[in-house]
Design a protein around this motif. Structure first.
Motif: not given
Length: 98
Positions: A9-10, A22-35, A60-68, A94-97
């Motif tokens: 989604t970009s 992901f996921p999109n739409p989301a319910n309880d969390r959204v994952t942002f993965r930065c590679s 700096d130099n981040y590779e991983g994921q963040v949960l919202w 992102v849609v939150v449902q």
């Protein structure tokens, strides 16, 4: 020959390499993965009025994921931006449902 297309989604294809959402739409969390966050990176999340409601400093130099955690957010549309070295490099929604 068919090419497998990842679920990004970009704004455009080049941004998809940097941030997966992901996921999109989301319910309880959204994952942002930065590679490819190899420079100072920040993810900003906005509500529909344009107010920043969350920010994740990846450093700096981040590779991983963040949960919202969206369990306490209202259902609706939210916008995100990935900033690197003070420049917006990716954006989407992102849609939150619930």
């Amino acid at each position: 020959k068919l090419k497998k297309v990842p679920l990004y989604t970009s704004v455009d294809e080049k941004d998809a390499v940097a941030l997966q959402v992901f996921p999109n739409p989301a319910n309880d969390r959204v994952t942002f993965r930065c590679s490819t966050c190899t420079v100072r990176s920040t993810i900003l999340i906005f509500d529909v009025s344009g107010r920043i409601i969350r920010s994740f400093d990846l450093g700096d130099n981040y590779e991983g994921q963040v949960l919202w955690d969206t369990r306490h957010e209202r259902s609706g549309m939210y916008f995100y931006q990935l900033w690197q070295n003070n420049q917006k490099v990716s954006a989407g929604k992102v849609v939150v449902q619930h």
